[in-house]
Design an enzyme around this catalytic site. Sequence first.
Site, PDB file in Angstrom:
ATOM      1  CB  THR A   1      -0.844  -0.053   1.299  1.00 54.56           C
ATOM      2  OG1 THR A   1      -1.657  -1.209   1.247  1.00 54.56           O
ATOM      3  CG2 THR A   1      -1.693   1.168   1.538  1.00 54.56           C
TER       4      THR A   1
ATOM      5  CG  ASN B   1      -5.125  -6.445  -0.162  1.00 53.11           C
ATOM      6  OD1 ASN B   1      -4.659  -5.978   0.877  1.00 53.11           O
ATOM      7  ND2 ASN B   1      -5.687  -7.633  -0.218  1.00 53.11           N
TER       8      ASN B   1
ATOM      9  N   GLY C   1      -0.743  -2.786   6.303  1.00 58.24           N
ATOM     10  CA  GLY C   1      -1.840  -3.683   6.664  1.00 58.24           C
ATOM     11  C   GLY C   1      -2.316  -3.416   8.083  1.00 58.24           C
TER      12      GLY C   1
HETATM   13  O1  DON Z   1      -6.939  -1.842   3.463  1.00 58.81           O
HETATM   14  C1  DON Z   1      -6.124  -2.456   4.142  1.00 58.81           C
HETATM   15  O2  DON Z   1      -6.068  -2.362   5.343  1.00 58.81           O
HETATM   16  C2  DON Z   1      -5.098  -3.318   3.437  1.00 58.81           C
HETATM   17  N1  DON Z   1      -5.570  -3.700   2.145  1.00 58.81           N
HETATM   18  C3  DON Z   1      -3.846  -2.529   3.343  1.00 58.81           C
HETATM   19  C4  DON Z   1      -2.702  -3.370   2.882  1.00 58.81           C
HETATM   20  C5  DON Z   1      -1.415  -2.756   3.233  1.00 58.81           C
HETATM   21  O3  DON Z   1      -1.316  -1.743   3.863  1.00 58.81           O
HETATM   22  C6  DON Z   1      -0.223  -3.490   2.882  1.00 58.81           C
HETATM   23  N2  DON Z   1       0.950  -2.646   3.051  1.00 58.81           N
HETATM   24  N3  DON Z   1       2.040  -2.832   3.318  1.00 58.81           N
END
Ligand code: DON
Length: 583
Positions: free
Chosen positions: A394, A414, A487
């Site tokens: 992300t 994602n 995440g």
């Molecule tokens: O919306 C969410 O929380 C996840 N899809 C975000 C994924 C994410 O931040 C991965 N990053 N390193």
Amino acid sequence: MISTGKNRLLQLLVLVIAFSSSNDTLANESIAYPNIINYYNIFHPVIGRKGMVVSQSNLASQVGADILHQGGNAIDAAVAVGFALAVVLPRAGNISGGGFMLVHLAKKNKTVAINYREMAPSRAYRDLFLNENQQPDTEKALHSLTSAGVPGTVAGLHYALEQYGSMSWADVIKPAIKLARQGVLINDDMLSIFKKEEATLKKNPETCRVFFKADCIPYQAGDVLKQPDLANTLAHISQHGKAGFYQGKIAQQIVSAMKAGNGLITLEDLANYHVQEVEPIHGSFNGYEILTMPPPSSGGVHLVQMLNILEALPLKNTKNGSAAMMHFQIEIFKRAYADRSTYLGDPDFVKVPVKALTSQTYASHLAKQIKADVITPSSQIKAGKPLRYETPDTTHFSVMDKAGNAVSNTYTLNHYYGSGITIPGTGFFMNNTMDDFSAKPGSPNSYGLVGGEANAIAAKKRPLSSMTPTIVLKDGRPYIATGTPGGSKIITTVFQQLVNTLLYNMNIVEATNAPRIHHQWMPDILLVEEDIPTDTLDILKKRGYTIEVSKSLGSLQSIMLENGIFLGAADPRRPGALAVPVK
Ligand code: DON
């Protein structure tokens, strides 16, 4: 108010008195720039006087700074950065994912939240990702077109510009088209992530054609990645506006790929996609106002909940970074993440008790359960349902302009490169955000972990997110814009950033660079970055924590606006990130 926060004025006074008796030239410089540079610090922010753009790519930050330089506002710059990242950071930047944007509007003196999270296609249903044995099928949930939610990014960026920007749609997309057409130098950051995901990416012939050399041979550092298909797609969107993505040629290309690859998205789903402008979550901490993202992100609710609990604890002189402070934070994290698993989901589908979760009364109640010398095992916190870790990638960017507008934006495909599947002819990856739903509420999925009923899959629902774009106000004006990928670790990362700055008065770069910890209730494991001192870890181990050293946690891209000076901080955890000032 928390009394442990040092008073900046007092600090300044001490500095001035200390240095006025000295002949040291550095000291004199400190007097000349009292609140900007502190030579006791090891890390210093990038300084701008007319604005600042911070993102995970130097090229994208430069695009944003150029827009500000041309007289565009923070919203114009943010939209341009959003499109540029889709070209230069294809693992996370996107036009085919979704996210959340917080915008502070100086003239209206108000902050708005834009929800452009992906929506489940209308043919999606609760057991979509269960196999014949009623177990979650991770391959389907992650690496198929079934894993795609209806993308929100183009609609979100379009909405932001139309409502709050000052430049034309074509002008803010133009730099991205140029980067896609001329090509970008493959750097080591890009290479290492391409390498990591190579096996998955190579499974898709279109991805091979677009993101590899002939015969699916990987690029080398120093090669130039040209993206003519993406340039054409962006040019089409530039010409036809939002409809250029959600209707017509591109929409048909998406739907043909869906038909060929068991995807669910239809032309109607695309045409019906809509952005929501919503009220931000509003909290306070140590005298500052916190504005952050409401559901379907869980980020804002739990960020404010955690800050509230911290404020209700008897911290006294607890030192930042000490085992004692970490213990308090971990106990807070566990309680917030336990609540997340039960209560959070898309508010259009489930009732989320936002007010209750973010109330001071509830925070005081939870704070009373937290003792300085007792670890509460996660199993005793609530007989709830554990969450599973969310995985990369992300990206976040922050923009502030000289008129006092601020943008904090986190968006995603994602996982790295989403599903890894490129929609033929378009040059973009398709997201796999449907995996953010609970594939099987109430029982473990293939990771051995599960999510809550409130986040079960349903047609047109938006999956729960952790993304936490945040703006802090001081005396009613933007003080900090921040956010991160990571995440489930996003919320704890932003929390630590705010504690470091708002409570412990660290400068924005020191606050960003400081080593971080993470606990998300289930699994009952404390993740720590490598730089946490070993004797601190020894104390925590002796107390009974199960500790795992984690890869770096998050990648904060932040701006602080102090006394009219823009202070930029790009997290060193992801190479290539850059704060670009407007001087
Ligand atoms: O919306 C969410 O929380 C996840 N899809 C975000 C994924 C994410 O931040 C991965 N990053 N390193």
